[in-house]
Design an enzyme around this catalytic site. Structure first.
Site, PDB file in Angstrom:
ATOM      1  CG  ASP A  50       3.618  -7.401   3.736  1.00  6.53           C
ATOM      2  OD1 ASP A  50       2.549  -7.338   3.099  1.00  6.53           O
ATOM      3  OD2 ASP A  50       3.850  -6.678   4.733  1.00  6.53           O
ATOM      4  CG  HIS A  96      -1.862  -1.098   1.357  1.00  9.91           C
ATOM      5  ND1 HIS A  96      -2.584  -1.635   0.320  1.00  9.91           N
ATOM      6  CD2 HIS A  96      -2.149  -1.855   2.448  1.00  9.91           C
ATOM      7  CE1 HIS A  96      -3.293  -2.662   0.767  1.00  9.91           C
ATOM      8  NE2 HIS A  96      -3.040  -2.811   2.043  1.00  9.91           N
TER       9      HIS A  96
END
Length: 508
Positions: free
Chosen positions: A239, A82
């Site tokens: 991740d 993000h």
């Protein structure tokens, strides 16, 4: 011997691992860095501090392993998703990176929701939320025109590490899937969203599938890290995606949980599920023509750390967390003692999408003590993830097993709480540092050591069931969860009023 390097650029630290041809981690090293919050709700990091931490961690791994770096046949990169890194034409950061925890873009988020919310969500597979790249970029555009005018490229956090290693500006489809700017079905940047929001399409880097080659280590970076010049660097991924790969989630029915600073649930999909009303994240997986669906909460392990560090005043660096909670935890569930914790300490994402939500302890009596409160916090985090699981089920997903990673996998107590609240068997993979391990898997696949990611996961990763649901506890938790799920709607107005009062006081 053949080795693969996995780099995971997390929120609080970078983890670097070296994996042998048999899938064994032979060396690991981590290095932390700061989060800057100059104003309430802001969360920033310095990309150069990331790079310094990465160089030290790579050197640390090589020193531990004592191998010739020419034996490393590929590098994979994982990173916090993000976030927003803006570069000038010389590829230098124009400001600190705005990371996923940032809450400054509430006005941009509300405007996007009002003007084109459902359409953006149907294209991107994401709810519109603070901290995502699109609202963060719009905040820069509207509040920092002197920076906006100098932007040449916009990249994600881990891609800054790629840039420093290879000199190449590039990203992958899984990490781009968390930006609110990707067409999740076509796995390409959405020109429609870029045009509508006034963001130049030229700002976006080329996109690759996770195991595709994106460049080679350049001489300058080889000198700083100890790596061999021309070592291949593969695309890697977000991740949470690398965590799923590193946990061996390649079968339908598998759901993975990860409890780190935040916490999330992930399920494997053979086709994208786009349901804007479900407040879930659908993003491309690290396997071509595969996707994952994700529910995320903002305060997972952070809730427990907050309570132990800030409320109890105990420094966790001096004691291992699992040992501490094993000694201090009530043997009875907090739910059975009528105590519920809402872990909305930093707002909430799935399913409420509310940056103004606040944490709460409900049901306190004079009979409760520290042991009950610790347990309530742990249970509250899993109740919040149960909200995510229920959204999965509404979307047609039928979970058969939970694969636990992160802090929720290391703690025997937290594993059992998950089994009881989810009513699912809990398995733990034989891997550690799941996101970094997933990045090393991707490097092995990209280098041709394995023919596919599925083959790599089957060969390297084994999962053992370590916790089964306890029928009596499942019954209690199910009853209390029905109360838990109603509390947010009852308290929402009060949360917002308290936030408004706090903000007014700060202004005056």
């Amino acid at each position: 011997m053949t080795y693969f390097l996995g780099i995971d650029l997390g929120t609080s630290s970078v983890k670097v691992i070296l994996v042998s041809h048999s899938g064994k981690i032979v060396a690991r090293y981590s290095k932390s860095y700061a989060i800057y919050s100059p104003f309430t709700g802001w969360a920033e990091q310095d990309p150069e501090e990331w790079w310094q931490a990465v160089t030290r961690a790579i050197r640390g791994v090589l020193a531990q392993a004592r191998i010739d770096s020419s034996l490393i046949k590929g590098i994979g990169i994982s990173g916090q998703t993000h976030g927003t890194v803006v570069l000038d034409k010389n590829h230098h950061p124009l400001r600190k990176a705005i990371i996923w925890m940032d809450r400054r873009s509430v006005p941009q988020v509300e405007r996007l929701k009002k003007e084109s919310g459902k359409r953006i969500m149907s294209i991107t597979g994401l709810p519109i939320s603070c901290g995502f790249m699109l609202p963060s970029v719009l905040w820069i555009k509207e509040n920092e025109p002197e920076i906006w005018d100098k932007i040449f490229k916009i990249i994600l956090p881990k891609d800054y590490i790629r840039l420093k290693l290879t000199g190449e500006v590039a990203s992958d489809v899984s990490d781009a899937g968390g930006t609110l700017l990707l067409d999740v079905v076509r796995r390409t940047w959405s020109k429609e969203i870029a045009d509508e929001t006034g963001i130049s399409f030229s700002f976006f880097p080329p996109l690759f599938e996770s195991s595709q080659l994106t460049g080679y280590v350049i001489e300058e970076s080889a000198n700083k890290t100890g790596l061999k010049k021309n070592t291949p660097v593969f695309a890697g991924g977000a991740d949470q995606v690398m965590m799923a790969i590193g946990s061996g989630v390649v079968d339908q029915g598998d759901v993975a949980s990860s409890i780190g600073t935040g916490a999330l649930l992930i399920a494997y999909l053979t086709h994208p599920i786009l349901k804007p009303d479900r407040v879930l994240h659908t993003i491309p997986y690290a396997i071509p023509e595969r996707w994952i669906i994700m529910g995320a909460i903002l305060s997972g392990g952070a809730s427990l750390s907050w309570f132990i560090n800030r409320i109890l005043g105990i420094n966790l660096l001096e004691k291992k967390l699992d040992e501490f909670i094993s000694q201090e935890l009530s043997s009875r569930s907090a739910a059975s003692r009528g105590l519920i914790f809402l872990p909305y300490l930093d707002g909430e994402r799935t399913p409420h999408l509310d940056p103004l939500a606040r944490g709460s302890l409900i049901g306190l009596t004079l009979n409760h003590d520290q042991r009950d409160l610790i347990r309530a916090v742990m249970e509250g985090v899993i109740f919040a993830l149960r909200d995510c699981l229920e959204e999965f089920k509404k979307s047609g997903i039928k979970p058969s097993r939970l694969v636990a990673t992160g802090g929720g996998a290391k703690s025997k107590i937290w594993r059992q709480i998950q089994a009881n609240i989810f009513n699912l068997p809990v398995a733990v993979p034989n891997t550690e540092e799941a996101s970094a391990y997933g990045a090393s898997v991707i490097a092995a696949v990209g280098s041709g050591f394995f023919s596919s990611t599925e083959e790599a996961c089957k060969r390297w990763i084994k999962k053992e069931v370590v916790a089964l649901p306890n029928c009596q506890e499942v019954k209690i938790y199910s009853e209390v969860y029905q109360i838990y799920r109603q509390l947010y709607s009852k308290l929402r107005k009060d949360f917002h009023l308290l936030s408004r009062i706090e903000q007014d006081v700060k202004i005056h």
